[in-house]
Scaffold this motif. Structure first.
Motif, mmCIF file in Angstrom:
data_model
loop_
_atom_site.group_PDB
_atom_site.id
_atom_site.type_symbol
_atom_site.label_atom_id
_atom_site.label_comp_id
_atom_site.label_asym_id
_atom_site.label_seq_id
_atom_site.Cartn_x
_atom_site.Cartn_y
_atom_site.Cartn_z
ATOM 1 N N GLY A 65 0.873 -1.272 -0.115
ATOM 2 C CA GLY A 65 -0.189 0.048 0.042
ATOM 3 C C GLY A 65 0.984 1.314 -0.012
ATOM 4 N N MET A 66 1.857 1.014 0.815
ATOM 5 C CA MET A 66 2.856 2.510 0.798
ATOM 6 C C MET A 66 3.615 2.604 -0.532
ATOM 7 S SD MET A 66 4.476 2.181 4.372
ATOM 8 C CE MET A 66 4.644 0.301 4.649
ATOM 9 N N ASP A 67 3.942 1.451 -1.228
ATOM 10 C CA ASP A 67 4.306 1.705 -2.502
ATOM 11 C C ASP A 67 3.491 2.371 -3.522
ATOM 12 O OD1 ASP A 67 7.140 0.514 -2.062
ATOM 13 O OD2 ASP A 67 6.052 -1.469 -1.887
ATOM 14 N N LEU A 68 2.312 1.658 -3.516
ATOM 15 C CA LEU A 68 1.187 2.582 -4.511
ATOM 16 C C LEU A 68 1.004 3.792 -4.093
ATOM 17 C CD1 LEU A 68 -1.165 -0.671 -4.594
ATOM 18 C CD2 LEU A 68 0.227 0.356 -6.596
ATOM 19 N N LYS A 69 1.074 4.105 -2.818
ATOM 20 C CA LYS A 69 0.814 5.476 -2.533
ATOM 21 C C LYS A 69 1.982 6.488 -3.058
ATOM 22 C CE LYS A 69 -0.359 8.145 1.497
ATOM 23 N NZ LYS A 69 -0.771 8.338 3.084
ATOM 24 N N ASN A 70 3.141 5.729 -2.693
ATOM 25 C CA ASN A 70 4.376 6.496 -3.356
ATOM 26 C C ASN A 70 4.314 6.978 -4.839
ATOM 27 O OD1 ASN A 70 5.285 6.621 -0.672
ATOM 28 N ND2 ASN A 70 6.774 4.883 -0.938
ATOM 29 N N MET A 71 3.767 5.898 -5.383
ATOM 30 C CA MET A 71 3.301 5.957 -6.896
ATOM 31 C C MET A 71 2.635 6.819 -7.607
ATOM 32 S SD MET A 71 3.889 1.923 -7.900
ATOM 33 C CE MET A 71 5.148 0.949 -7.795
ATOM 34 N N GLY A 72 1.692 7.428 -6.433
ATOM 35 C CA GLY A 72 0.448 8.226 -6.771
ATOM 36 C C GLY A 72 -0.818 7.510 -7.370
ATOM 37 N N ALA A 73 -0.894 6.110 -7.083
ATOM 38 C CA ALA A 73 -1.980 5.290 -7.680
ATOM 39 C C ALA A 73 -3.157 5.809 -7.006
ATOM 40 C CB ALA A 73 -1.742 4.088 -7.412
ATOM 41 N N LYS A 74 -4.223 5.974 -7.991
ATOM 42 C CA LYS A 74 -5.419 6.257 -7.649
ATOM 43 C C LYS A 74 -6.635 5.158 -8.023
ATOM 44 C CE LYS A 74 -3.969 10.445 -6.383
ATOM 45 N NZ LYS A 74 -3.791 10.780 -4.965
ATOM 46 N N GLY A 169 1.549 -15.979 -33.110
ATOM 47 C CA GLY A 169 1.483 -14.635 -33.190
ATOM 48 C C GLY A 169 2.511 -13.918 -33.877
ATOM 49 N N LYS A 170 2.324 -12.622 -33.723
ATOM 50 C CA LYS A 170 3.131 -11.729 -34.793
ATOM 51 C C LYS A 170 4.478 -11.291 -34.081
ATOM 52 C CE LYS A 170 -1.216 -9.787 -36.996
ATOM 53 N NZ LYS A 170 -1.798 -8.615 -37.378
ATOM 54 N N GLY A 171 4.445 -11.407 -32.738
ATOM 55 C CA GLY A 171 5.680 -11.207 -32.075
ATOM 56 C C GLY A 171 6.146 -9.705 -32.240
ATOM 57 N N LYS A 172 5.152 -8.801 -32.210
ATOM 58 C CA LYS A 172 5.611 -7.292 -32.490
ATOM 59 C C LYS A 172 6.393 -6.890 -31.152
ATOM 60 C CE LYS A 172 2.108 -5.757 -35.601
ATOM 61 N NZ LYS A 172 0.840 -4.776 -35.780
ATOM 62 N N PRO A 173 7.241 -6.064 -31.168
ATOM 63 C CA PRO A 173 7.893 -5.259 -30.311
ATOM 64 C C PRO A 173 6.994 -4.331 -29.324
ATOM 65 C CG PRO A 173 8.721 -4.188 -31.925
ATOM 66 C CD PRO A 173 8.042 -5.582 -32.596
ATOM 67 N N VAL A 174 7.158 -4.367 -28.017
ATOM 68 C CA VAL A 174 6.125 -3.526 -27.253
ATOM 69 C C VAL A 174 6.640 -2.176 -27.174
ATOM 70 C CG1 VAL A 174 5.107 -3.036 -24.955
ATOM 71 C CG2 VAL A 174 5.170 -5.515 -25.961
ATOM 72 N N SER A 175 6.031 -1.110 -27.632
ATOM 73 C CA SER A 175 6.572 0.305 -27.832
ATOM 74 C C SER A 175 5.873 1.108 -26.745
ATOM 75 C CB SER A 175 6.664 0.673 -29.129
ATOM 76 O OG SER A 175 5.666 0.683 -29.806
ATOM 77 N N VAL A 176 4.661 0.599 -26.320
ATOM 78 C CA VAL A 176 3.743 1.565 -25.560
ATOM 79 C C VAL A 176 4.279 1.777 -24.090
ATOM 80 C CG1 VAL A 176 1.727 1.394 -27.071
ATOM 81 C CG2 VAL A 176 1.923 -0.214 -25.319
ATOM 82 N N PRO A 177 3.889 2.831 -23.222
ATOM 83 C CA PRO A 177 4.272 2.659 -22.010
ATOM 84 C C PRO A 177 3.179 1.815 -21.202
ATOM 85 C CG PRO A 177 3.340 4.938 -22.501
ATOM 86 C CD PRO A 177 3.570 3.897 -23.849
ATOM 87 N N LEU A 178 3.671 1.086 -20.060
ATOM 88 C CA LEU A 178 2.606 0.219 -19.325
ATOM 89 C C LEU A 178 2.513 1.025 -18.053
ATOM 90 C CD1 LEU A 178 3.235 -1.867 -21.719
ATOM 91 C CD2 LEU A 178 2.993 -3.662 -19.785
ATOM 92 N N LYS A 179 1.443 0.597 -17.245
ATOM 93 C CA LYS A 179 1.072 0.983 -15.848
ATOM 94 C C LYS A 179 2.016 0.049 -15.069
ATOM 95 C CE LYS A 179 -2.004 3.885 -17.495
ATOM 96 N NZ LYS A 179 -1.737 4.935 -17.753
ATOM 97 N N PRO A 180 2.524 0.673 -13.649
ATOM 98 C CA PRO A 180 2.947 0.229 -12.884
ATOM 99 C C PRO A 180 2.337 -1.410 -12.252
ATOM 100 C CG PRO A 180 2.780 2.205 -12.025
ATOM 101 C CD PRO A 180 1.998 2.311 -13.241
#
Length: 466
Positions: A65-74, A169-180
């Motif tokens: 919980g503290m980690d998520l709070k430090n990340m600003g998770a809502k 599958g197509k095995g495309k590289p991931v170029s989008v930013p993901l969430k924590p």
């Protein structure tokens, strides 16, 4: 037991020796099509280490919980399965979120041994929820499902097969930013808290396949040994066999500088790169822990020391194979678990899967008999770590020595007597081979190439272990 096992191994070797050696040391036929690279090489010239941040300690789950709070998770999604949702690990995590004022929604419909359908259910949930962070509390199935949900929620216009490994599958590289994503492993096997890999059953073909990208690895892994005390003996054993094979396989993968094609851009360098000096350290260290502590962890549920060490070994092996890869034990395990008909695993409160660690380890004696034609010194080193006296062993017997050592190790831990004991027969071998062929992301990392006839011989040699 030993005589029968040696006879089966001898048969396997005769089958394999009919073809001339085409291993990378003796042949140029193993390389794939040349790739253009900054170095002008057709095989790779570099390796990259990627691993999640790791925090270890008894009761460390209380910090989530503290980690998520430090990340600003809502708006957090907590993923788990229905069995674990009633157990202390999930309750501890939820209590920490509540204590730190973190709004969260629980998704407890994770399937043990996930499928493309169960992945897509979780993905739909994540896309509708618009979450800004994720917590996965569970084993590899939960962590892998959460990785997939995070990926496709972050890339909502992608088709499901876009990021799935080729050739399915197509095995495309991931170029989008993901969430924590914070992973809290409750078993000691997959090492998924450290890796950019998510495995699932592709139901249409009845094979396992994966999404493999450094981009999907968890932001943080909280390794809390207290969670291991709830595991029944067979869950501990089968999870431990996954650690064992992660270590054995990653240490014997094709070296990174022999893997081809060489990437023309670092974003296309695969997560599974082949053995390398850093992964080797983690693999061997994990193997030493397995040799010392797995039997204790299985036999005594209150042995916190043994179970704690196995929890760490899972992460150590994950760091190793997450960057080096695995090969035939895992590649062959996917059709084994996908095609199984009638098998009820002891200590598992689910009605469908053959435990992953069991499906992996059943072929290990045959596989390492085969792969020892390359890097026999490494095979003898691993046999010695697992308890063999190798002082008078001949280098050409390295595979036999390791295979016999593994059989004894598995026999001591009451492992089923080969594929026949879990419901397979020789008549199933063509289907098992067919299910292995799509597993190129791992089988191509074996130190020796393998034909369909080789795979058939390996499956046949694995029908009985003892």
């Amino acid at each position: 037991m030993a005589a029968a096992a040696r006879a089966r191994v001898a048969y396997l070797l005769r089958q394999l020796q009919r073809a001339a050696c085409q291993c990378p040391t003796h042949s140029h036929t193993y390389s794939q099509a040349p790739g253009l690279s900054p170095s002008g090489k057709t095989t790779d010239y570099a390796f990259e280490m990627a691993v999640s941040n790791i925090r270890y300690g008894a009761a460390v789950t209380k910090e989530v919980g503290m980690d998520l709070k430090n990340m600003g998770a809502k708006n957090v999604c907590l993923m788990t399965d229905k069995n674990l949702s009633k157990l202390p690990p999930v309750q501890v995590a939820m209590d920490s979120l509540v204590k730190n004022g973190i709004p969260f929604t629980v998704y407890d419909n994770v399937r043990v041994e996930p499928t493309d359908s169960s992945f897509m259910e979780a993905i739909e949930f994540a896309q509708k929820g618009a979450f800004d962070a994720y917590v996965a509390v569970g084993g590899g199935s939960t962590m892998d499902t959460c990785k997939a949900a995070n990926l496709y929620a972050s890339s909502p216009h992608s088709d499901f097969l876009d990021y799935v490994s080729a050739p399915i599958g197509k095995g495309k590289p991931v170029s989008v930013p993901l969430k924590p994503l914070i992973a809290v492993p409750t078993t000691s096997g997959t090492g998924s808290e450290t890796t950019g890999v998510a495995i699932f059953d592709y139901e249409h073909l009845k094979v396992k396949i994966g999404i493999t990208s450094r981009a999907i690895k968890p932001t943080l892994g909280l390794i809390d040994p207290l969670h291991t005390l709830h595991m029944p003996a067979r869950v501990v054993a089968n999870s431990g066999f996954d650690v064992l094979c992660h270590a054995l396989e990653s240490y014997t993968t094709l070296p990174y500088h022999l893997r081809s094609p060489c990437p023309s851009n670092p974003i296309t360098r695969p997560a599974y790169q082949g053995s390398n000096p850093i992964s080797d350290i983690w693999a061997i260290h994990a193997l030493r822990i397995v040799a010392k502590y797995l039997k204790r962890a299985v036999r005594n549920p209150d042995d916190l020391e043994a179970r704690s060490h196995m929890h760490l070994a899972s992460a150590f092996a994950g760091i190793g194979f997450g960057n080096a890869g695995v090969h035939l034990c895992h590649g062959m395990s996917y059709p084994i678990s996908g095609l199984v008909k009638m098998y009820k695993a002891k200590d598992y409160n689910v009605d469908h899967p053959l435990p992953h660690g069991l499906s992996v380890v059943l072929t290990s004696p045959a596989v390492f008999t085969f792969t020892a034609q390359m890097f026999p010194e490494r095979h003898l080193e691993m046999a010695e770590i697992l308890g063999a006296d190798t002082r008078t062993a001949r280098i050409q017997d390295a595979g036999l020595v390791l295979a016999d050592t593994l059989r004894k190790f598995l026999f001591d831990l009451d492992v089923d007597d080969g594929l026949a004991a879990v419901g397979y027969s020789k008549a199933d071998i063509p289907a098992l081979v067919k299910g292995t062929l799509p597993q190129e992301r791992v089988t191509k990392l074996a130190p020796c190439p393998q034909s369909e006839e080789d795979l058939a011989a390996l499956f046949e040699a694995s029908m009985k272990l003892y």
